[in-house]
Scaffold this active site. Structure first.
Site, mmCIF file in Angstrom:
data_model
loop_
_atom_site.group_PDB
_atom_site.id
_atom_site.type_symbol
_atom_site.label_atom_id
_atom_site.label_comp_id
_atom_site.label_asym_id
_atom_site.label_seq_id
_atom_site.Cartn_x
_atom_site.Cartn_y
_atom_site.Cartn_z
ATOM 1 N N LYS A 1 0.873 -1.168 0.000
ATOM 2 C CA LYS A 1 0.000 0.000 0.000
ATOM 3 C C LYS A 1 0.908 1.215 0.000
ATOM 4 C CE LYS A 1 -2.579 3.075 2.735
ATOM 5 N NZ LYS A 1 -3.365 3.468 3.899
ATOM 6 N N GLY B 1 -7.741 9.367 9.354
ATOM 7 C CA GLY B 1 -8.041 9.470 10.777
ATOM 8 C C GLY B 1 -9.022 10.566 11.141
ATOM 9 N N ALA C 1 -9.319 5.768 3.698
ATOM 10 C CA ALA C 1 -9.233 6.840 4.695
ATOM 11 C C ALA C 1 -10.466 7.726 4.747
ATOM 12 C CB ALA C 1 -8.014 7.738 4.475
ATOM 13 N N GLY C 2 -10.865 8.047 5.975
ATOM 14 C CA GLY C 2 -11.882 9.060 6.200
ATOM 15 C C GLY C 2 -13.236 8.576 6.684
ATOM 16 N N ASN D 1 -9.266 2.072 9.116
ATOM 17 C CA ASN D 1 -8.521 1.712 10.313
ATOM 18 C C ASN D 1 -9.090 2.408 11.559
ATOM 19 O OD1 ASN D 1 -4.974 1.230 11.012
ATOM 20 N ND2 ASN D 1 -6.648 1.300 12.442
ATOM 21 N N THR D 2 -8.972 3.742 11.583
ATOM 22 C CA THR D 2 -9.334 4.466 12.794
ATOM 23 C C THR D 2 -10.801 4.287 13.177
ATOM 24 O OG1 THR D 2 -7.686 6.079 12.101
ATOM 25 C CG2 THR D 2 -9.082 6.706 13.936
#
Lengths: 277, 75
Positions: free
Chosen positions: A119, A180, A206-207, A228-229
């Site tokens: 990635k 994040g 992301a986001g 992830n977050t």
């Protein structure tokens, strides 16, 4: 019209699975049943991480390359927990700000024995963690040359995405919003344009902050989401992972089902005929 | 510092920090000295990755820049 053109045609939609057994994510010669790719950072503890990853249904999970803490007695490596057959590990180049560094990290990741997938993430600004486009393009070119399957994190700019495709990346990964941030899908139009114009898979990276973000993102027709977050920082990561799994499936299913047109006027759901005088 | 000690130790840069290690170690020996599982880490010496088999034959020299990395959680 154009969204219809790019729509995946499947016959297997039965209301139970997103689109029967045929709707799979094909990426770099591999087949994934799950369209959710999960990060492994920031979980409160390794046990919660593993339980959340399992609940998410993710088959591919990202990992980062970092220095071993030579003074620590405990083993902080993630390979012990996730290195078996259960997950396909995708090393990232997070923390890199130049193409040079990203290539170095990618090689180190490959050397750890999980294959030549990476990635690619080259960040150009500390506060927003937005991608550095020119360094990303240069790194992508070198890594594709070296035989890597490159999943490239980028912004939602069509021209950059087209260049990445031209270079030969395995997937283009536009952000929904900054890493994040949990702000959700800020520009669905750009993401739809990317999906319509690209032949390589588009995975939003992301986001996303919560299940509705994931669902809305998948409804745009993209091939998958990397998160992830949203999982790791939820009060209950395992429950959120279950929600995200369902949201990704629901969004995919809704996209394949084809939504009704939106109108700025009402249309009654009950017949007008037969009402009492 | 006695001469014997000085000749027994060399200074290298290990994961970004100056560190004394016994002279004459191979990279495999260094990992052992540092209590690191050789299968769980990737080793770079002066920006070149040194693979498993070559670690036995690669001697650690004074001034080497050595990176020992592994996978951690990340997104």
């Amino acid at each position: 019209m154009s969204t219809q053109r790019t729509k995946t045609k499947t016959d297997g939609g039965d209301g139970e699975r997103p689109a029967g057994d045929e709707d799979v994510l094909e990426l770099g010669g591999r087949t994934f049943r799950s369209r959710l790719i999960a990060g492994t950072g920031k979980y409160p503890d390794p046990e919660t991480r593993l339980a959340a990853l399992r609940a998410s249904g993710a088959e591919m999970v990202t990992v980062a390359v970092r220095r071993v803490d030579l003074d620590a007695s405990d083993d902080a490596s993630i390979l012990g927990q996730l290195g078996g057959d259960e997950f396909f590990l995708l090393p990232n180049t997070a923390g890199c700000t130049t193409a040079e560094e990203a290539v170095r990290y990618a090689r180190l990741g490959r050397e750890a024995g999980v294959g030549d997938w990476v990635k690619l993430e080259v960040v150009g600004d500390d506060e927003t963690l937005l991608p550095d486009v020119s360094e990303t393009l240069e790194a992508a070119e070198r890594l594709v040359d070296e035989g890597f399957e490159v999943l490239a994190y980028t912004n939602d700019d069509l021209v950059t995405a087209l260049r990445l495709q031209e270079i030969g990346v395995t997937a283009v990964m536009p952000l929904a919003s900054p890493i994040g941030s949990g702000l959700g899908l800020l520009n669905p139009v750009n993401v739809r344009i990317l999906k319509r114009r690209l032949d390589v898979p588009v995975i939003v990276d992301a986001g996303v902050g919560t299940a509705s973000d994931a669902c809305e993102t998948m409804e745009q027709g993209v091939d998958g989401i990397l998160m992830n977050t949203a999982l790791a920082e939820a009060d209950d990561p395992v429950r959120m992972a279950g929600a995200m799994r369902r949201a990704v499936e629901a969004g995919r299913m809704a996209y394949l089902a084809g939504r009704m047109p939106s109108r700025e006027y009402a249309v009654p759901s009950s017949p007008r005929e037969g009402t009492l005088d | 510092m006695s001469e014997a000690t000085a000749s027994d130790e060399i200074e290298v840069t290990l994961n970004g920090e100056a560190r004394g290690v016994p002279a004459g170690l191979s990279l495999t020996g260094l990992l052992e000295h540092l209590d690191q599982d050789p299968a769980a880490v990737v080793v770079e010496r002066n920006r070149e990755i040194v693979r498993g088999d070559d670690r036995d034959e690669t001697e650690v020299r004074a001034g080497d820049e050595i990176e020992i990395v592994h996978f951690v959680g990340g997104g």
